[in-house]
Design an enzyme around this catalytic site. Structure first.
Site, PDB file in Angstrom:
ATOM      1  N   HIS A 112       1.876   0.508  -0.994  1.00  0.00           N
ATOM      2  CA  HIS A 112       3.472   1.012  -1.230  1.00  0.00           C
ATOM      3  C   HIS A 112       3.908  -0.018  -1.041  1.00  0.00           C
ATOM      4  CE1 HIS A 112       7.335   2.366   0.446  1.00  0.00           C
ATOM      5  NE2 HIS A 112       7.283   4.210   0.065  1.00  0.00           N
ATOM      6  N   ASP A 129       8.771  -3.659   4.027  1.00  0.00           N
ATOM      7  CA  ASP A 129       7.377  -2.595   3.598  1.00  0.00           C
ATOM      8  C   ASP A 129       6.449  -2.426   4.355  1.00  0.00           C
ATOM      9  OD1 ASP A 129       6.671  -0.353   1.940  1.00  0.00           O
ATOM     10  OD2 ASP A 129       8.337  -0.631   1.017  1.00  0.00           O
ATOM     11  N   SER A 131      11.459   5.982  -2.219  1.00  0.00           N
ATOM     12  CA  SER A 131      10.787   5.049  -1.837  1.00  0.00           C
ATOM     13  C   SER A 131       9.996   4.323  -3.935  1.00  0.00           C
ATOM     14  CB  SER A 131       9.302   4.984  -1.530  1.00  0.00           C
ATOM     15  OG  SER A 131       9.879   5.172   0.198  1.00  0.00           O
TER      16      SER A 131
END
Length: 577
Positions: free
Chosen positions: A301, A74, A473
């Site tokens: 994220h 990621d 996600s």
């Protein structure tokens, strides 16, 4: 897929919660909403994944968990976040910060993982979209100044030419949209003071906004924005000052999202890679580059994804990940603010596999993949090592058989089966049974395996905070966490068995899936499973069909003659860890 959809929702339903607000509570105080994705569907009629009952079932069978390492490929992770720090993987064979490659794996001081998008000169934050890189590389070849050479190259390189034409179309469309959106949000940002002034000191409510009489076109637009946010429980009834802060935060997120698109991601002249990473990018055999900057410039994220997998309650926070009892997070940074590069993805997979990760979460994707063969080779490598790959389906509200989201486990969308058996592809569901498919989620009955909660997901973010995000996600790590739970208690499970357990036991729904097609548009027709995963049911299925006690554990569970029970129990505990 690094940036998720909060800012992008502004004009169609400004706030994340405005469309499906069941509660008048402020979402940042709503403990039930913060943990909704763990709920038991049979008891609550909410399509959660039944987390706690899964633990209870497995423990009722006398199973003792082993730690499972989950690789998070990621944007980076805040490794010392209070809700994650105890569940971070640490390389047992590396001495921290001694400048040496103690374990001989080719990566110096890789304590928590590795960063493939950094180097001696810094860390990549914003990078191009893949279509930008393709257009820049092939435009001189296929549309250069020599028309005869162009035609010859097009005939000689048909696959590359097709990829170039697809990339050019997307590049043209998206670059224009990005610039227009950036201008729109910049204008709204400038209007915030006048919006607040229009409230005339009153708290933000639908009634107060309805009473506003705009005198100009700009005021009419401002009133329209106020009307949208006045429906959001997070800001409804708040003071003008609180409404102003909310607007400023939302606009910052919008501009952070669209600013890079307008200036860098679709800019043919922008290339941060060469100066920062310093590798030979076209050399896919090159593996030893990068640094150990696990967090990078923007780890929002990756930190959020990690919390969904293995976050744990601390302080006043109730948030916890699906595998909070059993998983350790290995961070492998490979996803910038832009599109990930195939070389980095392939190397990230191999690094995670070689260093002990048994599950890899891949919450990223893109429409073209010049180095897909190298990524596919890495997929095969993971399959040969018995590692499960969990892939987000994508956020384009598309059928992925018509609009491929790389990396994919199908070499051709016409293939009957994927070329590997160790990848599960995940779409995003909501806590609204009437609109169960998240409006952004990609779908396909053959190429998407399951759905999992991916809307209004509360989890860890950098600087020790928590936020709600949405996207496939967020759905993928729900499944990755669930897989870690199954594997922790049943270490003999193979990736394909874990996938089968989830697919066969999903909670189905025949509600309208709200997809573009008028046929096969029920929720149970847009994935192979036809439903949302249920970890408790998957645990029972896996235990019933696939579980085999480890010989060492089985032997140790019965004390050998002439050996004291106390000594045997010590061995059991050691094995269980």
């Amino acid at each position: 897929m690094k940036k998720i959809l909060i800012a992008a929702c502004f004009m169609t339903g400004f706030a994340t919660f405005a469309q499906t607000a069941e509660s008048a509570l402020d979402p940042m105080k709503d403990k039930d909403l913060m943990t909704w994705y763990h709920k038991d569907f049979s008891a609550t009629n909410v399509y959660g994944v039944n987390t706690q009952n899964a633990y209870k079932y497995l423990e009722s069978k006398g199973l003792k968990p082993r730690t499972v390492v989950v690789g998070v490929l990621d944007s980076g992770v805040q490794v010392d976040h209070p809700g994650l720090v105890k569940n971070m993987w640490k390389n047992p064979n590396e001495i921290p910060n001694n400048g040496k490659d103690d374990d001989g794996n080719g990566y110096v001081d890789d304590i928590y993982g590795w960063n493939f998008i950094g180097g001696k000169n810094g860390d990549v934050d914003v990078d191009n979209m893949e279509v930008t890189r393709v257009v820049k590389k092939y435009q001189p070849i296929f549309e250069g100044t020599d028309s005869s050479a162009n035609k010859a190259n097009q005939a000689k390189m048909p696959e590359e030419f097709a990829m170039y034409m697809k990339s050019k179309e997307i590049f043209t469309k998206k670059s224009i949209e990005g610039k227009q959106a950036f201008e729109t949000y910049s204008m709204i940002q400038k209007m915030i003071p006048s919006m607040v002034a229009m409230l005339d000191g009153k708290n933000l409510t639908p009634e107060v906004v309805a009473a506003i009489k705009p005198a100009t076109q700009e005021q009419a637009m401002a009133a329209s924005v106020l009307a949208q946010i006045a429906q959001d429980p997070a800001v409804k009834g708040k003071s003008p000052a609180e409404a102003q802060k909310f607007l400023e935060d939302q606009m910052k997120e919008a501009l952070d999202y669209y600013g890079p698109q307008a200036t860098k991601q679709y800019n043919l002249d922008y290339d941060p890679r060469a100066s920062m990473v310093g590798d030979h990018y076209e050399d896919y055999s090159e593996k030893f580059y990068g640094n150990n900057h696990y967090e990078g410039p923007d780890a929002k994220h990756g930190t959020h994804v990690s919390g969904i997998i293995a976050g744990y309650p601390q302080g006043t926070e109730t948030q916890y990940g699906v595998a909070y009892k059993v998983a350790k997070i290995m961070t492998v940074r490979a996803v910038p603010d832009g599109d990930e590069r195939d070389k980095d993805v392939a190397n990230a997979i191999r690094y995670a596999v070689d260093n002990g990760a048994k599950i890899l979460n891949m919450s990223f994707g893109k429409p073209v993949s010049p180095g897909k063969e190298y990524v596919w080779d890495a997929f095969k490598y993971a399959q040969d090592k018995g590692v499960l790959l969990v892939k987000a389906a994508g956020n384009e509200n598309e059928d992925i058989s018509e609009n491929v989201a790389y990396p994919t486990n199908y070499k051709d969308v016409k293939d009957a089966k994927p070329f590997i058996n160790n990848m599960i592809v995940v779409g995003a569901s909501t806590n609204d049974n009437e609109f169960l498919r998240a409006s952004f989620s990609n779908y396909n009955q053959k190429m998407v395996d399951v759905f999992a909660p991916g809307d209004k997901i509360y989890s860890t973010v950098p600087t020790n905070k928590y936020e709600y995000l949405q996207g496939t996600s967020m759905a993928a790590p729900v499944v990755a966490g669930g897989a870690a739970v199954l594997l922790a208690y049943m270490p003999n499970l193979k990736p394909e068995q874990i996938i089968e357990a989830f697919v066969k036991t999903a909670n189905k729904s025949s509600v309208n899936a709200m997809i573009k097609s008028n046929t096969n548009n029920r929720f149970d027709m847009i994935s192979e499973s036809g439903g949302v995963i249920d970890l408790r049911k998957a645990a029972e299925y896996a235990y019933t069909h696939f579980y085999k006690p480890s010989p060492s554990v089985e032997t140790l569970s019965k004390p050998a003659p002439n050996k004291p029970m106390k000594k045997t129990l010590k061995k059991v505990v050691k094995t269980g860890n």
